[in-house]
Design an enzyme around this catalytic site. Structure first.
Site, short mmCIF file in Angstrom:
data_model
loop_
_atom_site.label_atom_id
_atom_site.label_comp_id
_atom_site.label_asym_id
_atom_site.label_seq_id
_atom_site.Cartn_x
_atom_site.Cartn_y
_atom_site.Cartn_z
N SER A 146 55.02 -11.01 -41.40
CA SER A 146 53.79 -10.44 -40.85
C SER A 146 53.08 -9.69 -41.97
O SER A 146 53.69 -9.35 -42.99
CB SER A 146 54.14 -9.46 -39.71
OG SER A 146 53.04 -8.64 -39.36
N TYR A 159 58.46 -2.54 -35.18
CA TYR A 159 57.97 -3.88 -35.55
C TYR A 159 57.76 -3.95 -37.07
O TYR A 159 58.19 -4.91 -37.72
CB TYR A 159 56.66 -4.17 -34.81
CG TYR A 159 56.14 -5.58 -35.02
CD1 TYR A 159 56.63 -6.63 -34.27
CD2 TYR A 159 55.17 -5.85 -35.98
CE1 TYR A 159 56.16 -7.93 -34.46
CE2 TYR A 159 54.69 -7.14 -36.17
CZ TYR A 159 55.19 -8.17 -35.41
OH TYR A 159 54.72 -9.45 -35.60
#
Length: 255
Positions: A146, A159
């Site tokens: 990500s 996350y």
């Protein structure tokens, strides 16, 4: 010659968390490049629906429902896929979980759930598949990272921590498995309109921020991830290893 480099005909690709969103878009792209794709989710009905959608477009697909955080379930599924479908040539570790909350209030159980899905699962599935790939002397593993593998943002600390860990797991896999003929790389998506990003998609203030922050001044379209996945899964990336390819509209290139 150039077209042949990206041809995945005859190869089998397992994509975790692929009944929707980024995983489904990548599965479709790999299937359109010629691969037989194996879809995965814990939800059997969702897997069947995704498989049927690809088959309706005359793409080669099958589905296996199993929990990617359960080592026994993963081991049994990998065995069954290899027996029923064929050797897994390509693995895309995509399954992911997001939960938004200020870090000072984040419950430990939720922290553990996010990390279990986002970093334990790539280790568990990656290990199970690599144990099959290594004796064969070949294989492609793509871990979905990500932009938050590089950038911190408020309210998503677990996350961000997990995606930073996936980046380094990718490099560690390369360090150990490249000598056995495996290529291990990552894709770092920027902001795409997915169910995982539902809260952001619905936020006018975030949309305005993204348009100002991203050099390309827009959200990414899911189809724009397919090319990166095809490249890393193909012979065109035969000497690419331990690399994270950011597909983010330039977000990580600027302050």
């Amino acid at each position: 010659m150039a077209t042949k480099l990206f041809d995945l005909t005859g190869r089998t690709a397992l994509i975790t968390g692929s009944s929707r969103g980024i995983g489904f878009a990548i599965a479709r792209g790999l299937a359109e490049a010629g691969a037989h794709v194996v879809l995965n989710s814990r939800d059997g009905a969702a897997v069947d629906a995704a498989r049927d959608a690809l088959r309706l477009d005359e793409l080669s697909a099958s589905g296996f429902a199993f929990d990617v955080t359960d080592p026994e379930a993963v081991g049994a599924a990998v065995d069954e896929i290899e027996q029923r479908v064929g050797p897994i040539d390509i693995l895309v570790n995509n399954a992911g979980l997001q939960k938004r909350m200020p870090l000072v209030d984040f419950p430990l159980d939720d922290w553990k759930r996010v990390l279990e899905t986002n970093i334990d699962a790539p280790f568990i599935v990656g290990q199970a598949v690599a144990r099959r790939m290594i004796p064969r002397g070949r294989g492609k593993i793509i871990n979905i990272c990500s932009v938050t593998s590089e950038l911190g943002r408020a309210t998503i600390a677990p996350y961000t921590a997990s995606k930073g860990a996936v980046k380094m797991l990718t490099k560690a896999m390369c360090a150990e498995w490249a000598k056995h003929g495996l290529n291990v790389n990552g894709i770092g998506p920027g902001w795409f309109k997915t169910e995982l990003n539902k809260a952001l998609v619905e936020s006018e203030s975030f949309h305005a921020w993204l348009v100002q922050r991203a050099p390309m001044a827009r959200w990414g379209e899911l189809e724009e991830l397919a090319g990166a996945a095809i490249f890393l899964a193909s012979d065109a990336a035969s000497y690419v290893n331990g690399h994270i390819l950011y597909v983010d509209g330039g977000v990580t290139a600027v302050v």
